[in-house]
Enzyme design. Structure first.
Site, PDB file in Angstrom:
ATOM      1  N   ASP A 195       2.872  -7.710  32.887  1.00 63.05           N
ATOM      2  CA  ASP A 195       2.148  -8.090  34.344  1.00 63.05           C
ATOM      3  C   ASP A 195       1.873  -9.928  34.178  1.00 63.05           C
ATOM      4  O   ASP A 195       2.111 -10.089  33.074  1.00 63.05           O
ATOM      5  CB  ASP A 195       1.005  -7.307  34.357  1.00 63.05           C
ATOM      6  CG  ASP A 195       0.067  -7.927  35.741  1.00 63.05           C
ATOM      7  OD1 ASP A 195       0.932  -8.058  36.869  1.00 63.05           O
ATOM      8  OD2 ASP A 195      -0.748  -8.129  35.589  1.00 63.05           O
ATOM      9  N   ASP A 227      -0.216 -11.401  35.723  1.00 61.48           N
ATOM     10  CA  ASP A 227      -1.982 -12.716  35.953  1.00 61.48           C
ATOM     11  C   ASP A 227      -2.516 -11.716  35.009  1.00 61.48           C
ATOM     12  O   ASP A 227      -3.105 -10.530  35.525  1.00 61.48           O
ATOM     13  CB  ASP A 227      -2.937 -12.831  37.210  1.00 61.48           C
ATOM     14  CG  ASP A 227      -1.848 -13.840  38.148  1.00 61.48           C
ATOM     15  OD1 ASP A 227      -1.208 -14.670  37.085  1.00 61.48           O
ATOM     16  OD2 ASP A 227      -1.483 -13.796  39.230  1.00 61.48           O
ATOM     17  N   ASP A 235     -10.003 -15.659  43.399  1.00 58.88           N
ATOM     18  CA  ASP A 235      -9.545 -16.423  44.098  1.00 58.88           C
ATOM     19  C   ASP A 235      -8.533 -16.703  43.539  1.00 58.88           C
ATOM     20  O   ASP A 235      -7.519 -18.511  44.380  1.00 58.88           O
ATOM     21  CB  ASP A 235     -10.192 -18.035  43.352  1.00 58.88           C
ATOM     22  CG  ASP A 235     -12.012 -17.949  44.024  1.00 58.88           C
ATOM     23  OD1 ASP A 235     -12.551 -16.530  44.201  1.00 58.88           O
ATOM     24  OD2 ASP A 235     -12.673 -18.586  43.145  1.00 58.88           O
ATOM     25  N   TYR A 236      -7.211 -16.341  43.480  1.00 64.40           N
ATOM     26  CA  TYR A 236      -5.966 -16.524  42.787  1.00 64.40           C
ATOM     27  C   TYR A 236      -5.463 -17.677  42.009  1.00 64.40           C
ATOM     28  O   TYR A 236      -6.082 -18.693  41.970  1.00 64.40           O
ATOM     29  CB  TYR A 236      -5.457 -16.249  44.383  1.00 64.40           C
ATOM     30  CG  TYR A 236      -5.295 -15.010  45.108  1.00 64.40           C
ATOM     31  CD1 TYR A 236      -4.739 -14.484  44.698  1.00 64.40           C
ATOM     32  CD2 TYR A 236      -6.684 -14.965  45.482  1.00 64.40           C
ATOM     33  CE1 TYR A 236      -4.602 -13.284  45.619  1.00 64.40           C
ATOM     34  CE2 TYR A 236      -6.929 -13.925  46.246  1.00 64.40           C
ATOM     35  CZ  TYR A 236      -5.706 -12.594  46.581  1.00 64.40           C
ATOM     36  OH  TYR A 236      -6.041 -11.500  46.607  1.00 64.40           O
ATOM     37  N   ASP A 242      -3.261  -5.686  33.219  1.00 66.87           N
ATOM     38  CA  ASP A 242      -4.526  -4.755  32.943  1.00 66.87           C
ATOM     39  C   ASP A 242      -4.910  -4.771  34.098  1.00 66.87           C
ATOM     40  O   ASP A 242      -5.961  -4.543  34.747  1.00 66.87           O
ATOM     41  CB  ASP A 242      -5.106  -6.618  32.663  1.00 66.87           C
ATOM     42  CG  ASP A 242      -4.706  -7.828  34.200  1.00 66.87           C
ATOM     43  OD1 ASP A 242      -3.463  -7.438  35.116  1.00 66.87           O
ATOM     44  OD2 ASP A 242      -6.091  -8.202  34.272  1.00 66.87           O
TER      45      ASP A 242
END
EC number: 3.1.3.-
Length: 183
Positions: free
Chosen positions: A12, A14, A23-24, A132
């Protein structure tokens, strides 16, 4: 030469490769890689492992950033990985929102199927999936991947939940790589 699933690690993005944000990650300036993750990817590649990335990017559907911005972030990520001596074989991303009903957004397995096809592999059975979130692990299990949870990103919160059987847990990507490489 064909890639063997047992020598493939799907990551993955992020929360595994870079810091996550509720908040991306909307710009290259907001993209902050974990230095130990970049080094870990390089060590894997140097040890003969193949690496792919599967990432949900619903910020595109939400209008927070566009695909050109995502391409710049991925180019910077690949540049850092390559500068450290690593290589990523393929990046698959889902640009859809959670309510669009696509087949690629994790926990669906569409991104992993894209990786399988792009790498011309008959199966992903036995590959590692490092994430995660529970949805990362669920997507991997649908394709026969071995699940690994890292405590970076959302991992610490997720670890308290019931994990799929056989899930290995590490502090971060570097910890998993140390274990895998016998360091």
């Amino acid at each position: 030469m064909a890639i063997c699933a047992e020598k493939l690690i799907i990551l993955d993005r992020d929360g595994v490769i870079n810091e996550d944000s509720d908040d991306y990650i909307k710009s290259l300036e907001e993209w902050r890689p974990y230095p130990q993750a970049i080094d870990a990817i390089a060590r894997l590649a140097q040890a003969g492992w193949n690496i792919a990335v599967a990432t949900n990017q619903s910020g595109i559907a939400r209008g927070y950033y566009d695909e050109a911005t995502l391409a710049r972030i991925h180019a910077a990520m690949l540049e850092r990985i390559e500068a450290a001596g690593g290589r990523v074989a393929h990046i698959a991303y889902c640009p859809h929102g959670p309510d669009e009903g696509c087949d690629c957004r994790k926990p669906a397995a569409g991104l992993l199927e894209q990786i399988r096809q792009a790498l011309d592999m008959p199966t992903l059975e036995g590959a590692w999936l490092v994430g995660d979130t529970l949805r990362d692990l669920q997507a991997g299990l649908k394709m026969g991947c071995r699940p690994v949870l890292v405590r970076t990103g959302k991992g610490c919160r997720i670890e308290a939940q019931r994990m799929p059987e056989g899930t290995q847990v590490y502090d971060d990507l570097a910890g998993f790589v140390d274990h895998l490489l016998g360091v």
